[in-house]
Write a protein that holds these residues in place. Structure first.
Motif, short mmCIF file in Angstrom:
data_model
loop_
_atom_site.label_atom_id
_atom_site.label_comp_id
_atom_site.label_asym_id
_atom_site.label_seq_id
_atom_site.Cartn_x
_atom_site.Cartn_y
_atom_site.Cartn_z
N ARG A 295 0.83 -1.21 0.00
CA ARG A 295 0.00 0.00 0.00
C ARG A 295 0.86 1.26 0.00
N ALA B 51 -3.75 1.37 -4.64
CA ALA B 51 -3.13 1.19 -3.33
C ALA B 51 -3.99 0.28 -2.45
N TRP B 52 -5.30 0.34 -2.61
CA TRP B 52 -6.19 -0.54 -1.87
C TRP B 52 -6.21 -1.94 -2.49
N GLU C 11 -3.28 -4.68 -1.83
CA GLU C 11 -3.31 -5.41 -0.57
C GLU C 11 -4.55 -6.28 -0.43
#
Length: 470
Positions: A169, A338-339, A342
């Motif tokens: 992230r 970025a979400w 992960e």
């Protein structure tokens, strides 16, 4: 445990083998201590410093997108000559990325990171003072060298200080500072061009290079790197300092216990040979293909966005404004990625962004009116900036500490060959194939990059760097 302790107790074992075993165990111990640390404002502070330097660097690289049309008018450049000028930055980035990886694995991450900032600051200043196209090309070469140095080193620094649960992230967030830098550069250009010429854009963007003093003061050397190079006392002191600062941010609570890991087998290869040995050969093939075609498409298109809008009849300031508007989609693009890296995984996020970016490129190149152009442009930048976030999160995870910066640097360097070729090729084919042909080229490059990840890539989500490496 230090190297000398293990060596003294090893009896008849070969000293070199004992030293390698002790060093490998200390790397594992340092990694375990870092991995168990809660994420606090201290790690975010270090990340913020690195990301701010990244933003300043990105502003310098993005500037040419907004002023290329003005530069063509100043020097009377043809489309091929303008494409060649654009490619000079990426030639410098190729040299910078290739050398920085080797240097950072040899002399340390923090030191090389600081040197890179000095190079791009001087390069930007020289761009602003250039009076000929040749001088500007040489200045862009210097500027690109500094940028190429910074990118792989910054990735390695963030990946080695963040725990596995947050690593992807935050590296994705790091790349998110590229669209922020792109937009900041566009806004600066928009206002500067109303009062002065394009040279002042570069002069003003050279000033943030003094931020190197902040980096020098506050960013520690990577403990993983120190341990892997036998600097046991410095590695221990650095980790203790990090632990102390994290504990302070926690309100003096006890840190979680260390889950000691067994040392990974010591590598039989060093330097570039590691990239093509064992499990790393497949990873290197995948990464080099991915970086080459992804950057060929991205920079080939992005460098020409402003000039292509001018070719459609938009005046210079309006083309800059529309380029900024389109780039705003990069902010939600990198946040979503970025979400996803992960929650969904690096591999799936990369493939999705590349394929959707290719589709958006097709519609952008065939847009019939201004509304279609803006909508397709927003979609294109959303997925392509998202692609960057996943790409930067993925690459440094695939190599062990002793060659992480080298592997990341050479993948980036191969990508810079693509980014070197892209702007020049587009400058050559634009008169013959038109804008639809240009964007078809970009879309095809993204499809090839997606296939490389789909067929050769492996998932790294949620795994420690040491488990991925071995």
């Amino acid at each position: 445990m230090t190297i000398s302790d293990v060596t003294a107790s090893a009896g008849s074992r070969a000293p070199a083998a004992v030293a390698r075993t002790a060093q490998a165990q200390q790397v594992a111990d340092i990694a375990a201590r870092l991995e168990r640390l809660p994420l606090t404002s201290y790690q975010r502070w270090i990340f913020g410093i690195i990301a701010t330097a990244w933003l300043f660097d990105s502003m310098d690289l993005a500037a040419l997108t907004f002023v290329l049309g003005s530069i063509r008018q100043t020097f009377g450049l043809s489309t091929a000559e303008a494409g060649l000028l654009s490619s000079m930055s990426f030639l410098g980035m190729f040299a910078g990325a290739a050398s920085a990886g080797l240097l950072a694995d040899r002399f340390g991450r923090a030191r090389v990171f600081q040197v890179s900032m000095i190079f791009w600051g001087l390069g930007s200043l020289c761009c602003g003072l250039s009076t000929t196209a040749t001088a500007l090309g040489a200045s862009r070469l210097l500027l690109g060298f500094g940028m190429g140095m910074e990118f792989p080193v910054a990735q390695s620094m963030v990946s080695e200080i963040m725990p596995a649960s947050n690593r992807g992230r935050y590296i994705a967030f790091l790349e998110g500072f590229w669209p922020l830098g792109f937009i900041a550069s566009g806004l600066l250009t928009y206002f500067v061009l109303q009062a002065a010429d394009w040279r002042w854009v570069f002069i003003l963007q050279a000033i943030p290079a003094v931020f190197v003093l902040v980096v020098r003061r506050y960013v520690p050397e990577s403990p993983r790197w120190l341990a892997s190079h036998g600097y046991s006392e410095r590695a221990e002191a650095t980790v203790r300092d990090i632990e102390s600062r994290v504990r302070d941010r926690m309100g003096s609570k006890d840190l979680p216990p260390v889950v000691r890991q067994a040392a990974a087998p010591a590598s039989e290869t060093t330097g570039l040979r590691t990239l093509f040995s064992g499990i790393y050969a497949r990873r290197t093939t995948m990464l080099w293909t991915l970086w080459f075609f992804a950057l060929l498409g991205f920079y080939g298109l992005t460098t020409w966005l402003g000039a292509l809008l001018q070719a459609k009849g938009f005046p210079i300031t309006k083309s800059v404004f529309y380029t900024i508007m389109i780039s705003l989609a990069g902010i939600p693009g990198f946040l979503v990625s970025a979400w996803l890296v992960e929650s969904w995984g690096r591999k799936a996020t990369l493939v999705m962004n590349l394929l959707c970016g290719a589709i958006a490129c097709h519609f952008y190149g065939s847009a019939a009116d201004q509304t279609q152009l803006i909508i397709a442009g927003l979609c294109m930048q959303f997925f392509l900036f998202g692609m960057w976030s996943a790409l930067y999160a993925y690459t440094p995870e695939l190599y062990p500490t002793h060659v992480r910066a080298t592997g990341t640097g050479f993948a980036s360097a191969v990508g810079r060959i693509g980014s070197l070729i892209g702007p020049y090729v587009i400058g050559v084919i634009l008169p013959a194939a038109g804008q639809s042909g240009v964007f078809a080229l970009g879309a095809g490059a993204f499809v090839v990059a997606a296939l490389a990840v789909l067929l050769l890539g492996e998932e790294t989500r949620g795994r420690t760097l040491e488990s991925i490496s071995h």
